[in-house]
Design a protein around this motif. Structure first.
Motif, PDB file in Angstrom:
ATOM      1  N   PHE A  24      38.565   2.523  -7.092  1.00 51.83           N
ATOM      2  CA  PHE A  24      38.035   3.598  -6.253  1.00 51.83           C
ATOM      3  C   PHE A  24      38.623   3.401  -4.870  1.00 51.83           C
ATOM      4  O   PHE A  24      38.437   2.345  -4.265  1.00 51.83           O
ATOM      5  N   GLY A  25      39.335   4.404  -4.396  1.00 52.09           N
ATOM      6  CA  GLY A  25      39.942   4.316  -3.073  1.00 52.09           C
ATOM      7  C   GLY A  25      39.393   5.377  -2.143  1.00 52.09           C
ATOM      8  O   GLY A  25      38.796   6.363  -2.577  1.00 52.09           O
ATOM      9  N   HIS A  51      41.721   2.771   1.890  1.00 53.98           N
ATOM     10  CA  HIS A  51      40.815   1.629   1.738  1.00 53.98           C
ATOM     11  C   HIS A  51      40.432   1.499   0.271  1.00 53.98           C
ATOM     12  O   HIS A  51      39.981   2.466  -0.350  1.00 53.98           O
ATOM     13  N   VAL A  52      40.624   0.310  -0.282  1.00 47.88           N
ATOM     14  CA  VAL A  52      40.204   0.033  -1.648  1.00 47.88           C
ATOM     15  C   VAL A  52      38.713  -0.291  -1.600  1.00 47.88           C
ATOM     16  O   VAL A  52      38.323  -1.347  -1.115  1.00 47.88           O
ATOM     17  N   ALA A  53      37.897   0.632  -2.075  1.00 46.07           N
ATOM     18  CA  ALA A  53      36.448   0.440  -2.047  1.00 46.07           C
ATOM     19  C   ALA A  53      35.983  -0.431  -3.213  1.00 46.07           C
ATOM     20  O   ALA A  53      35.054  -1.217  -3.066  1.00 46.07           O
ATOM     21  N   ALA A  54      36.625  -0.286  -4.364  1.00 49.03           N
ATOM     22  CA  ALA A  54      36.236  -1.059  -5.542  1.00 49.03           C
ATOM     23  C   ALA A  54      37.417  -1.150  -6.500  1.00 49.03           C
ATOM     24  O   ALA A  54      38.095  -0.163  -6.750  1.00 49.03           O
ATOM     25  N   LEU A  66      46.882  -0.562 -10.938  1.00 50.25           N
ATOM     26  CA  LEU A  66      45.888   0.231 -10.217  1.00 50.25           C
ATOM     27  C   LEU A  66      46.117   0.159  -8.706  1.00 50.25           C
ATOM     28  O   LEU A  66      46.026   1.172  -8.006  1.00 50.25           O
ATOM     29  N   MET A  67      46.435  -1.016  -8.203  1.00 50.28           N
ATOM     30  CA  MET A  67      46.700  -1.173  -6.771  1.00 50.28           C
ATOM     31  C   MET A  67      47.975  -0.429  -6.375  1.00 50.28           C
ATOM     32  O   MET A  67      48.022   0.205  -5.317  1.00 50.28           O
ATOM     33  N   ASP A  68      49.004  -0.504  -7.210  1.00 53.78           N
ATOM     34  CA  ASP A  68      50.256   0.215  -6.922  1.00 53.78           C
ATOM     35  C   ASP A  68      50.017   1.721  -6.885  1.00 53.78           C
ATOM     36  O   ASP A  68      50.559   2.422  -6.024  1.00 53.78           O
ATOM     37  N   PHE A  69      49.203   2.218  -7.824  1.00 48.58           N
ATOM     38  CA  PHE A  69      48.845   3.639  -7.827  1.00 48.58           C
ATOM     39  C   PHE A  69      48.207   4.023  -6.492  1.00 48.58           C
ATOM     40  O   PHE A  69      48.616   4.994  -5.855  1.00 48.58           O
ATOM     41  N   PHE A  70      47.208   3.260  -6.075  1.00 50.43           N
ATOM     42  CA  PHE A  70      46.493   3.634  -4.859  1.00 50.43           C
ATOM     43  C   PHE A  70      47.384   3.511  -3.623  1.00 50.43           C
ATOM     44  O   PHE A  70      47.321   4.345  -2.722  1.00 50.43           O
TER      45      PHE A  70
END
Length: 162
Positions: free
Chosen positions: A60-61, A74-77, A93-97
């Motif tokens: 969740f960003g 901001h990476v919320a979760a 997932l981090m690369d996507f965000f």
């Protein structure tokens, strides 16, 4: 093959096994619903292959634009099921965000993490995130609160020549 897609409202009722993992911060249903409404398109879920379509992990960003500050993601979760860790899902997932934040014009992406979570720290630093500051007693655990690191990764931008 693992599939990645934007989270939907009905996914919230399928992620309990992920939410209650010991390394995952527990948020209320209200948090997730508010997130969907306020930040559409900034969450993603990884689904296991097969007919059951078991959730493997999610992110969740948020995209923040604050007065007199550079916009940022901001990476919320972020969490990945213990059964699927060390397969590259958190990285995907981090690369996507990070990519979505870049496309929206973010200057950087940040996140907060427990200082005791060494595996997460190793993951984030391997992705280019760096420790920016420490917040004492950030997580209100009982009987002893835990501090948090803020980690950041800046979005590379070409320098403007004047």
């Amino acid at each position: 093959m693992t599939s990645f897609r934007e989270m939907r409202f009905d996914d919230l009722f399928k992620i309990n096994s992920l939410v209650f993992d010991s390394l995952t911060e527990v948020y209320s249903l209200t948090f997730f619903v508010k997130h969907f409404l306020e930040f559409p398109g900034l969450s993603q879920i990884a689904i296991a292959p097969g007919s059951d379509g078991r959730p493997m992990g999610y992110i969740f960003g948020q995209y923040q634009v604050k007065h007199k500050q550079d916009p940022y993601g901001h990476v919320a979760a972020l969490t990945v099921s213990p059964d699927y860790r060390r397969l590259g899902l958190a990285t995907a997932l981090m690369d996507f965000f990070f990519m979505v934040s870049d496309l929206k014009g973010a200057s950087y992406v940040n996140l907060f993490m427990r200082i005791s979570n060494r595996a997460a720290y190793q993951l984030y630093t391997s992705l280019g995130y760096a420790h920016r500051q420490t917040f004492l007693d950030y997580y209100p655990d009982e009987p002893k609160p835990e501090s948090a690191y803020e980690l950041r990764k800046y979005v590379p931008r070409p320098m403007e020549v004047q």
